[in-house]
Design a protein around this motif. Structure first.
Motif, short mmCIF file in Angstrom:
data_model
loop_
_atom_site.label_atom_id
_atom_site.label_comp_id
_atom_site.label_asym_id
_atom_site.label_seq_id
_atom_site.Cartn_x
_atom_site.Cartn_y
_atom_site.Cartn_z
N GLN A 2 0.84 -1.19 0.00
CA GLN A 2 0.00 0.00 0.00
C GLN A 2 0.87 1.23 0.00
N ILE A 3 0.36 2.28 -0.59
CA ILE A 3 1.02 3.58 -0.58
C ILE A 3 0.26 4.44 0.41
N VAL A 4 0.96 5.00 1.39
CA VAL A 4 0.31 5.81 2.41
C VAL A 4 0.39 7.28 2.00
N LYS A 5 -0.77 7.94 1.99
CA LYS A 5 -0.83 9.36 1.67
C LYS A 5 -0.29 10.16 2.84
N VAL A 6 0.59 11.06 2.54
CA VAL A 6 1.11 11.98 3.56
C VAL A 6 1.08 13.39 3.00
N GLU A 7 1.01 14.35 3.88
CA GLU A 7 0.98 15.75 3.49
C GLU A 7 2.40 16.27 3.29
N GLY A 8 2.56 17.18 2.36
CA GLY A 8 3.82 17.92 2.20
C GLY A 8 5.00 17.11 1.71
N VAL A 9 4.79 16.20 0.77
CA VAL A 9 5.92 15.43 0.23
C VAL A 9 6.82 16.38 -0.53
N PHE A 10 8.08 16.43 -0.15
CA PHE A 10 9.06 17.31 -0.81
C PHE A 10 9.56 16.67 -2.10
N SER A 11 9.85 15.39 -2.03
CA SER A 11 10.34 14.66 -3.20
C SER A 11 9.87 13.22 -3.12
N TYR A 12 9.43 12.70 -4.22
CA TYR A 12 8.98 11.30 -4.26
C TYR A 12 10.14 10.35 -4.52
N LEU A 13 11.33 10.90 -4.80
CA LEU A 13 12.51 10.09 -5.12
C LEU A 13 12.15 9.01 -6.14
N THR A 14 11.45 9.44 -7.18
CA THR A 14 10.90 8.53 -8.17
C THR A 14 11.95 7.60 -8.76
N ASN A 15 13.16 8.10 -8.97
CA ASN A 15 14.19 7.23 -9.55
C ASN A 15 14.59 6.09 -8.62
N ILE A 16 14.30 6.23 -7.34
CA ILE A 16 14.61 5.17 -6.36
C ILE A 16 13.35 4.37 -6.03
N THR A 17 12.24 5.07 -5.76
CA THR A 17 11.01 4.41 -5.31
C THR A 17 10.11 3.95 -6.44
N GLY A 18 10.22 4.62 -7.58
CA GLY A 18 9.32 4.33 -8.68
C GLY A 18 7.95 4.98 -8.50
N LEU A 19 7.77 5.74 -7.40
CA LEU A 19 6.49 6.37 -7.10
C LEU A 19 6.45 7.80 -7.63
N THR A 20 5.27 8.21 -8.04
CA THR A 20 5.05 9.58 -8.50
C THR A 20 3.92 10.21 -7.68
N GLU A 21 3.76 11.50 -7.83
CA GLU A 21 2.65 12.18 -7.16
C GLU A 21 1.32 11.58 -7.59
N ASN A 22 1.21 11.25 -8.87
CA ASN A 22 -0.02 10.65 -9.39
C ASN A 22 -0.32 9.31 -8.71
N ASP A 23 0.72 8.50 -8.43
CA ASP A 23 0.52 7.24 -7.72
C ASP A 23 -0.11 7.49 -6.35
N LEU A 24 0.40 8.49 -5.67
CA LEU A 24 -0.10 8.81 -4.33
C LEU A 24 -1.55 9.27 -4.40
N ILE A 25 -1.87 10.09 -5.40
CA ILE A 25 -3.23 10.61 -5.55
C ILE A 25 -4.20 9.48 -5.88
N LYS A 26 -3.83 8.62 -6.82
CA LYS A 26 -4.75 7.57 -7.29
C LYS A 26 -4.82 6.36 -6.37
N GLN A 27 -3.68 5.96 -5.78
CA GLN A 27 -3.63 4.70 -5.04
C GLN A 27 -3.39 4.85 -3.54
N GLY A 28 -3.08 6.06 -3.11
CA GLY A 28 -2.72 6.26 -1.71
C GLY A 28 -3.88 6.03 -0.75
#
Length: 79
Positions: A2-28
Motif C-alpha cells: 500500500q502507498i500511504v498518503k502523507v501531506e507535504g511530500v518534498f520529493s517522491y525520489l521517483t528514480n529510487i522508489t518508482g512512485l510519483t505524485e499521481n501514484d499517491l493521488i490515485k492509489q494512496g
C-alpha cells in the motif's frame, strides 16, 4: 503493498522508489487505513521478523499475545 498518503511530500525520489505524485493521488490510502490492513493480517499466532523490530512494535502499538506471538530481531542473529 500500500502507498500511504502523507501531506507535504518534498520529493517522491521517483528514480529510487518508482512512485510519483499521481501514484499517491490515485492509489494512496490514509495511515489509519494502512494500519488497519496491517492489523488485519496479524494475530496471536504470528511471528514477526525484522531488523530493530521492537521499534516497529512500539510505533504500531502492537501487543504480544494479541497481535503476534514472537518477535525475532535479525540483527541479533548476526552478532
Amino acid at each position: 503493498d500500500q502507498i500511504v498518503k502523507v501531506e507535504g511530500v518534498f520529493s517522491y525520489l521517483t528514480n529510487i522508489t518508482g512512485l510519483t505524485e499521481n501514484d499517491l493521488i490515485k492509489q494512496g490510502v490514509s495511515l489509519e487505513e494502512a494500519m488497519t490492513a496491517v492489523r488485519g493480517v496479524l494475530g496471536p499466532d504470528v511471528k514477526l521478523i525484522g531488523q530493530a523490530i521492537q521499534s516497529d512494535i512500539q510505533w504500531l502499538n502492537l501487543s504480544r499475545g494479541v497481535d503476534f506471538s514472537q518477535a525475532l530481531d535479525i540483527a541479533d542473529e548476526f552478532k
